[in-house]
Scaffold this active site. Structure first.
Site, PDB file in Angstrom:
ATOM      1  N   ASN A   9     -11.495  14.710 -12.326  1.00  0.00           N
ATOM      2  CA  ASN A   9     -12.863  14.673 -13.141  1.00  0.00           C
ATOM      3  C   ASN A   9     -13.620  13.467 -12.647  1.00  0.00           C
ATOM      4  O   ASN A   9     -14.964  13.562 -12.766  1.00  0.00           O
ATOM      5  CB  ASN A   9     -12.662  14.846 -14.444  1.00  0.00           C
ATOM      6  CG  ASN A   9     -12.256  16.368 -15.050  1.00  0.00           C
ATOM      7  OD1 ASN A   9     -12.772  17.181 -14.710  1.00  0.00           O
ATOM      8  ND2 ASN A   9     -11.053  16.492 -15.541  1.00  0.00           N
ATOM      9  N   TYR A 100       5.547  28.127 -20.129  1.00  0.00           N
ATOM     10  CA  TYR A 100       4.190  27.801 -20.854  1.00  0.00           C
ATOM     11  C   TYR A 100       3.663  29.027 -21.341  1.00  0.00           C
ATOM     12  O   TYR A 100       3.660  30.017 -20.535  1.00  0.00           O
ATOM     13  CB  TYR A 100       3.479  27.099 -19.779  1.00  0.00           C
ATOM     14  CG  TYR A 100       2.133  26.193 -20.368  1.00  0.00           C
ATOM     15  CD1 TYR A 100       2.826  24.954 -20.699  1.00  0.00           C
ATOM     16  CD2 TYR A 100       0.811  26.482 -20.106  1.00  0.00           C
ATOM     17  CE1 TYR A 100       1.722  23.981 -21.143  1.00  0.00           C
ATOM     18  CE2 TYR A 100      -0.031  25.519 -20.698  1.00  0.00           C
ATOM     19  CZ  TYR A 100       0.241  24.305 -21.404  1.00  0.00           C
ATOM     20  OH  TYR A 100      -0.587  23.497 -21.611  1.00  0.00           O
ATOM     21  N   GLY A 107      -3.395  22.665 -15.698  1.00  0.00           N
ATOM     22  CA  GLY A 107      -4.272  22.110 -14.641  1.00  0.00           C
ATOM     23  C   GLY A 107      -3.603  21.704 -13.330  1.00  0.00           C
ATOM     24  O   GLY A 107      -2.231  21.518 -13.232  1.00  0.00           O
ATOM     25  N   ASP A 109      -3.720  19.471 -11.193  1.00  0.00           N
ATOM     26  CA  ASP A 109      -3.354  18.248 -11.040  1.00  0.00           C
ATOM     27  C   ASP A 109      -1.844  17.876 -11.989  1.00  0.00           C
ATOM     28  O   ASP A 109      -0.921  17.113 -11.721  1.00  0.00           O
ATOM     29  CB  ASP A 109      -4.407  17.014 -11.627  1.00  0.00           C
ATOM     30  CG  ASP A 109      -4.834  17.458 -13.166  1.00  0.00           C
ATOM     31  OD1 ASP A 109      -4.674  18.582 -13.435  1.00  0.00           O
ATOM     32  OD2 ASP A 109      -5.227  16.484 -13.491  1.00  0.00           O
ATOM     33  N   ARG A 110      -1.768  18.645 -13.143  1.00  0.00           N
ATOM     34  CA  ARG A 110      -0.772  18.389 -13.915  1.00  0.00           C
ATOM     35  C   ARG A 110       0.335  19.291 -13.439  1.00  0.00           C
ATOM     36  O   ARG A 110       1.611  18.541 -13.414  1.00  0.00           O
ATOM     37  CB  ARG A 110      -1.056  18.918 -15.257  1.00  0.00           C
ATOM     38  CG  ARG A 110      -2.109  18.199 -16.270  1.00  0.00           C
ATOM     39  CD  ARG A 110      -2.192  18.849 -17.641  1.00  0.00           C
ATOM     40  NE  ARG A 110      -1.258  18.948 -18.130  1.00  0.00           N
ATOM     41  CZ  ARG A 110      -1.024  19.774 -19.329  1.00  0.00           C
ATOM     42  NH1 ARG A 110      -2.005  20.586 -19.764  1.00  0.00           N
ATOM     43  NH2 ARG A 110       0.022  19.748 -20.101  1.00  0.00           N
ATOM     44  N   ASP A 129      -0.162  10.270 -16.511  1.00  0.00           N
ATOM     45  CA  ASP A 129      -1.110  10.255 -15.590  1.00  0.00           C
ATOM     46  C   ASP A 129      -2.389   9.675 -16.304  1.00  0.00           C
ATOM     47  O   ASP A 129      -3.011  10.204 -17.189  1.00  0.00           O
ATOM     48  CB  ASP A 129      -1.625  11.717 -14.946  1.00  0.00           C
ATOM     49  CG  ASP A 129      -2.706  11.547 -13.793  1.00  0.00           C
ATOM     50  OD1 ASP A 129      -3.249  10.551 -13.813  1.00  0.00           O
ATOM     51  OD2 ASP A 129      -2.641  12.456 -12.885  1.00  0.00           O
ATOM     52  N   THR A 184     -15.399 -10.666 -29.931  1.00  0.00           N
ATOM     53  CA  THR A 184     -15.469  -9.277 -30.033  1.00  0.00           C
ATOM     54  C   THR A 184     -15.117  -8.485 -28.631  1.00  0.00           C
ATOM     55  O   THR A 184     -14.152  -7.651 -28.751  1.00  0.00           O
ATOM     56  CB  THR A 184     -16.799  -8.784 -30.414  1.00  0.00           C
ATOM     57  OG1 THR A 184     -17.226  -9.475 -31.260  1.00  0.00           O
ATOM     58  CG2 THR A 184     -16.942  -7.424 -30.029  1.00  0.00           C
TER      59      THR A 184
END
Length: 255
Positions: A9, A100, A107, A109-110, A129, A184
């Site tokens: 992405n 699953y 995905g 990539d997964r 990841d 901060t």
């Protein structure tokens, strides 16, 4: 030469293999509206940096988390490389049983990360990841994909913080100077880095309670180097994990 493409992405990572050796790799920002011609122009420019051209690419494979880019990569390969690119998705042989409910939701990539992690660990493992999201993909001792965990990524969290809190500045992610921030910027940096590290350690610890304490935890992704040094549960970092195992999937699906 085999071209492998991991289109995420946020970033796209491309590699070129001679046999089983990764000889070149490049990273660039993912542009979701890219056309096949634009992808071809980008690839030609990258190849030329290493004195290579389209004729040097004999085969290719792509894993894309951006659905609209898949047909563009397919068209690019047909138009400029002269072959059909292998697309990681339904119908592609992975050699890994998927426990699953709807495997089509996983995905690419997964899935590639899970295959890569199991090939590396040769046993139960968790692949973390650090990308646009932080994903945990879980593989059993028997090499079954069991599922995963998805958490908003580091950059998304930083953007949400500064967008919703008008008084907080945008910062660059870096190594915290101290645990307890005296400014901060230091406070945000400490919170993000130590917070994500604690989250990763907590989830990996819970997963090891289910998988067994010997389950290996492997980290990958563009921001792994910023968070993993502050984690206690990660066994190994491999920034090239996805690329190297895309080659393996191509081998399992070659004509």
């Amino acid at each position: 030469m085999l071209l492998v493409v991991d289109a995420g992405n946020t970033q796209t990572h491309i590699g070129a293999f001679e046999g089983d050796e990764l000889v070149h790799d490049w990273r660039f920002a993912t542009v979701r509206q890219s056309t096949a011609d634009e992808l071809g122009a980008r690839l030609r420019s990258l190849l030329s940096l290493r004195d290579l051209g389209f004729a040097d690419i004999d085969a290719s494979i792509v894993s894309s988390t951006v659905p609209q880019l898949q047909p563009e990569y397919t068209a690019m390969a047909s138009r400029y490389l002269g072959h059909d690119i292998t697309v990681v998705g339904p119908g592609v042989r992975t050699g890994m049983p998927l426990r699953y409910e709807n495997p089509r939701e996983i995905g690419p990539d997964r899935l590639v990360n899970a295959i890569a992690g199991y090939e590396r660990a040769q046993g139960a493992c968790v692949i973390v990841d650090f990308g646009t999201a932080v994903t945990f993909d879980v593989v059993s001792e028997e090499g079954e994909y069991l599922g995963g965990i998805i958490f908003p990524g580091v950059e998304i969290s930083l953007e949400a913080l500064t967008e919703r809190a008008a008084a907080l500045p945008k910062i660059d992610l870096g190594t915290p100077r101290v645990l307890v921030g005296k400014t901060t910027v230091d406070a945000i940096r400490s919170g993000v880095v130590y917070g994500f590290a604690a989250m990763v350690d907590g989830i990996v610890g819970r997963l090891r309670e289910e998988l067994g304490e010997d389950a290996e935890a492997i980290a990958t992704g563009g921001l792994a180097a910023s968070i993993v040094p502050f984690c206690e549960t990660i066994d190994e970092v491999d920034a090239l994990l996805t690329l190297t195992r895309l080659r393996l999937i191509w081998e399992r699906n070659r004509p």
